[in-house]
Motif scaffolding. Structure first.
Motif, PDB file in Angstrom:
ATOM      1  N   ILE A  41       0.843  -1.188   0.000  1.00  0.00           N
ATOM      2  CA  ILE A  41       0.000   0.000   0.000  1.00  0.00           C
ATOM      3  C   ILE A  41       0.880   1.239   0.000  1.00  0.00           C
ATOM      4  N   ARG A  42       0.629   2.126  -0.958  1.00  0.00           N
ATOM      5  CA  ARG A  42       1.312   3.407  -1.006  1.00  0.00           C
ATOM      6  C   ARG A  42       0.423   4.451  -0.355  1.00  0.00           C
ATOM      7  N   GLY A  43       0.891   5.018   0.747  1.00  0.00           N
ATOM      8  CA  GLY A  43       0.119   6.027   1.452  1.00  0.00           C
ATOM      9  C   GLY A  43       0.698   7.409   1.277  1.00  0.00           C
ATOM     10  N   THR A  44      -0.083   8.405   1.592  1.00  0.00           N
ATOM     11  CA  THR A  44       0.371   9.785   1.480  1.00  0.00           C
ATOM     12  C   THR A  44       1.488  10.075   2.472  1.00  0.00           C
ATOM     13  N   GLU A  45       1.346   9.529   3.698  1.00  0.00           N
ATOM     14  CA  GLU A  45       2.341   9.778   4.735  1.00  0.00           C
ATOM     15  C   GLU A  45       3.313   8.613   4.908  1.00  0.00           C
ATOM     16  N   ARG A  46       2.817   7.367   4.823  1.00  0.00           N
ATOM     17  CA  ARG A  46       3.682   6.205   4.967  1.00  0.00           C
ATOM     18  C   ARG A  46       3.114   5.037   4.177  1.00  0.00           C
ATOM     19  N   ASP A  47       4.009   4.109   3.806  1.00  0.00           N
ATOM     20  CA  ASP A  47       3.603   2.911   3.093  1.00  0.00           C
ATOM     21  C   ASP A  47       3.365   1.782   4.091  1.00  0.00           C
ATOM     22  N   ALA A  48       2.678   0.727   3.637  1.00  0.00           N
ATOM     23  CA  ALA A  48       2.350  -0.381   4.530  1.00  0.00           C
ATOM     24  C   ALA A  48       2.238  -1.668   3.725  1.00  0.00           C
ATOM     25  N   ILE A  49       2.340  -2.796   4.434  1.00  0.00           N
ATOM     26  CA  ILE A  49       2.013  -4.117   3.908  1.00  0.00           C
ATOM     27  C   ILE A  49       0.799  -4.598   4.699  1.00  0.00           C
ATOM     28  N   ALA A  50      -0.236  -5.084   4.018  1.00  0.00           N
ATOM     29  CA  ALA A  50      -1.448  -5.529   4.704  1.00  0.00           C
ATOM     30  C   ALA A  50      -1.924  -6.845   4.121  1.00  0.00           C
ATOM     31  N   ALA A  51      -2.626  -7.618   4.962  1.00  0.00           N
ATOM     32  CA  ALA A  51      -3.207  -8.897   4.544  1.00  0.00           C
ATOM     33  C   ALA A  51      -4.715  -8.846   4.735  1.00  0.00           C
ATOM     34  N   TYR A  52      -5.448  -9.417   3.770  1.00  0.00           N
ATOM     35  CA  TYR A  52      -6.905  -9.438   3.792  1.00  0.00           C
ATOM     36  C   TYR A  52      -7.405 -10.863   3.568  1.00  0.00           C
ATOM     37  N   TRP A 110      -4.181  -8.160   9.114  1.00  0.00           N
ATOM     38  CA  TRP A 110      -3.088  -7.486   9.793  1.00  0.00           C
ATOM     39  C   TRP A 110      -2.496  -6.420   8.884  1.00  0.00           C
ATOM     40  N   ARG A 111      -1.708  -5.545   9.502  1.00  0.00           N
ATOM     41  CA  ARG A 111      -1.044  -4.464   8.776  1.00  0.00           C
ATOM     42  C   ARG A 111       0.318  -4.222   9.402  1.00  0.00           C
ATOM     43  N   TRP A 112       1.316  -4.050   8.570  1.00  0.00           N
ATOM     44  CA  TRP A 112       2.671  -3.777   9.052  1.00  0.00           C
ATOM     45  C   TRP A 112       3.178  -2.502   8.400  1.00  0.00           C
ATOM     46  N   THR A 113       3.775  -1.650   9.219  1.00  0.00           N
ATOM     47  CA  THR A 113       4.438  -0.459   8.718  1.00  0.00           C
ATOM     48  C   THR A 113       5.588  -0.127   9.651  1.00  0.00           C
ATOM     49  N   ASP A 114       6.566   0.583   9.153  1.00  0.00           N
ATOM     50  CA  ASP A 114       7.760   0.885   9.936  1.00  0.00           C
ATOM     51  C   ASP A 114       8.341   2.197   9.421  1.00  0.00           C
ATOM     52  N   ASP A 115       8.502   3.154  10.323  1.00  0.00           N
ATOM     53  CA  ASP A 115       9.044   4.454   9.931  1.00  0.00           C
ATOM     54  C   ASP A 115      10.479   4.349   9.424  1.00  0.00           C
ATOM     55  N   GLN A 116      11.200   3.260   9.819  1.00  0.00           N
ATOM     56  CA  GLN A 116      12.586   3.119   9.394  1.00  0.00           C
ATOM     57  C   GLN A 116      12.702   2.664   7.941  1.00  0.00           C
ATOM     58  N   VAL A 117      11.662   2.013   7.436  1.00  0.00           N
ATOM     59  CA  VAL A 117      11.660   1.573   6.038  1.00  0.00           C
ATOM     60  C   VAL A 117      11.088   2.709   5.206  1.00  0.00           C
ATOM     61  N   VAL A 118      11.973   3.414   4.530  1.00  0.00           N
ATOM     62  CA  VAL A 118      11.569   4.628   3.831  1.00  0.00           C
ATOM     63  C   VAL A 118      10.528   4.322   2.764  1.00  0.00           C
ATOM     64  N   ARG A 119      10.761   3.303   1.973  1.00  0.00           N
ATOM     65  CA  ARG A 119       9.838   2.978   0.897  1.00  0.00           C
ATOM     66  C   ARG A 119      10.022   1.520   0.478  1.00  0.00           C
ATOM     67  N   PRO A 120       9.138   0.615   0.891  1.00  0.00           N
ATOM     68  CA  PRO A 120       9.220  -0.764   0.402  1.00  0.00           C
ATOM     69  C   PRO A 120       9.031  -0.783  -1.119  1.00  0.00           C
ATOM     70  N   ASP A 121       9.870  -1.530  -1.807  1.00  0.00           N
ATOM     71  CA  ASP A 121       9.804  -1.561  -3.265  1.00  0.00           C
ATOM     72  C   ASP A 121       9.068  -2.774  -3.803  1.00  0.00           C
ATOM     73  N   LEU A 122       9.104  -3.893  -3.040  1.00  0.00           N
ATOM     74  CA  LEU A 122       8.607  -5.151  -3.589  1.00  0.00           C
ATOM     75  C   LEU A 122       8.298  -6.104  -2.454  1.00  0.00           C
ATOM     76  N   ILE A 123       7.231  -6.910  -2.613  1.00  0.00           N
ATOM     77  CA  ILE A 123       6.968  -7.999  -1.679  1.00  0.00           C
ATOM     78  C   ILE A 123       6.914  -9.302  -2.465  1.00  0.00           C
ATOM     79  N   ILE A 124       7.280 -10.410  -1.793  1.00  0.00           N
ATOM     80  CA  ILE A 124       7.263 -11.720  -2.415  1.00  0.00           C
ATOM     81  C   ILE A 124       6.883 -12.740  -1.362  1.00  0.00           C
TER      82      ILE A 124
END
Length: 365
Positions: free
Chosen positions: A181-192, A201-215
């Protein structure tokens, strides 16, 4: 002299023979689903590369090259295309675009589609056994959403929205959807939940500037960014480990036998042609480093090998390299082209490898 067998016997099988090149493919045992740059979808014979059937993606006059995402079922009877077309407006001179999501049958007949998007607004997609998941991105569009549609009719099963956040990448494991997920303030990884759309669930971390890819791999969601690689528990979203490492996200991330394979970004420490590394899947560190002195991009995992496009800028050669997953030993190197400036894509399926550059080439053993 006995004939070589296994990975060492890989060879070029065929090359695309039409002017307009494929720009994205999905491989199955007998067929390839392809987006063709001239604005068509097509089914290709996996053994010969011949075009079996095709259909036009766009209405009206073609405005530019087409590319995007394409997915096919295991039998090669149904394909989902999230196509994009980028162009320059003749009136304003500014970049323009349009995007479509279309489902095709085995004869390239359109089963259903979603409304066309414009103005730099795109679809992402995933194909499951019973549905098609579709998201819209990037962030900033008020009507962005993630939705699930019945596979053959296109009937909407559920939809979720989150302000103007965009759903750039979608994966699934048969039970859950995972999204970048690309957000205006921060990006996240989420499961539905795949059936209901309930957020698990949803995961986000201020230290990860911009996740590029998930696998995905078994019970893990791996996250690749330029500064580090992380592993999340696929059930809970809990962070399991992180490795600080400067990677080249454009080279991708491959997983095989529990280990990860990626290309380092050029640096003073590893050189400007840093090859490929393997990381232990438990996050304990480096397994091996191979192909130093060559620039590797991209990387993919087959049934028994790690494949990479490697570029030798001294000679101007581009090769397909096949490596042993456990040791990083290069077992075979096959000539691809003499165009190291071209951006290449690689798709590995079982014992075949398909390379997209200025053409489409098939290798196998």
């Amino acid at each position: 002299i006995p004939e070589s067998a296994g990975l060492g016997s890989a060879r070029k099988l065929w090359e695309w023979n039409q002017v307009a090149r494929p720009s994205a493919i999905a491989a199955t045992t007998v067929r390839l689903a392809a987006i063709i740059a001239d604005g068509r979808f097509g089914w290709l014979n996996a053994d010969t590369g011949q075009l079996d059937s095709s259909a036009f993606l766009w209405s009206g006059i073609l405005q530019g090259d087409s590319w995007g995402e394409v997915y096919a079922d295991g039998l090669g009877t149904l394909a989902v295309v999230a196509a994009r077309e980028q162009s320059i407006s003749p009136q304003t001179g500014l970049a323009d675009s349009r995007s479509r999501l279309v489902v095709y049958d085995s004869q390239s007949n359109e089963l259903w589609s979603l409304p066309e998007l414009g103005a730099q607004h795109f679809y992402s997609a995933a194909l499951t056994s019973v549905s098609v998941a579709a998201g819209t991105w990037p962030q900033g569009f008020a009507d962005n959403h993630l939705a699930s549609y019945e596979l053959y009719t296109g009937e909407k099963l559920w939809e979720v929205t989150e302000g103007d956040s965009g759903y750039q990448q979608i994966l699934h494991d048969g039970n859950r959807l995972y999204t970048l997920i690309r957000g205006t303030e921060r990006d996240a990884i989420a499961a539905y939940d795949l059936r209901t759309g309930e957020e698990l669930w949803r995961w986000t971390d201020d230290q990860v500037v911009r996740p590029d890819l998930i696998i995905l791999d078994d019970a893990f969601v791996y996250v690749l960014s330029i500064h580090e690689t992380l592993a999340l528990d696929a059930t809970s979203g809990n962070l399991l480990w992180r490795v600080s490492f400067h990677a080249a996200p454009e080279a991708g991330l491959a997983v095989l036998d529990g280990n990860l394979f990626l290309a380092p970004s050029p640096s003073a420490e590893l050189g400007f042609r840093p090859g490929i590394i393997s990381l232990f899947g438990n996050g304990s560190g480096l397994a091996w480093h191979s192909l130093t002195g060559l620039l590797a991009e991209p990387v993919a995992a087959g049934d028994e090998a790690i494949w990479a496009i490697v570029k030798d800028y001294d000679s101007g050669e581009v090769y397909l390299s096949g490596l042993e997953p456990l040791t990083g030993l290069e077992k075979i190197r096959l000539e691809v082209a003499r165009q190291p400036e071209v951006l290449y894509q690689i798709t590995a399926f079982r014992r075949r490898v398909y390379i997209l550059g200025n053409s489409l080439l098939a290798f196998g053993y």
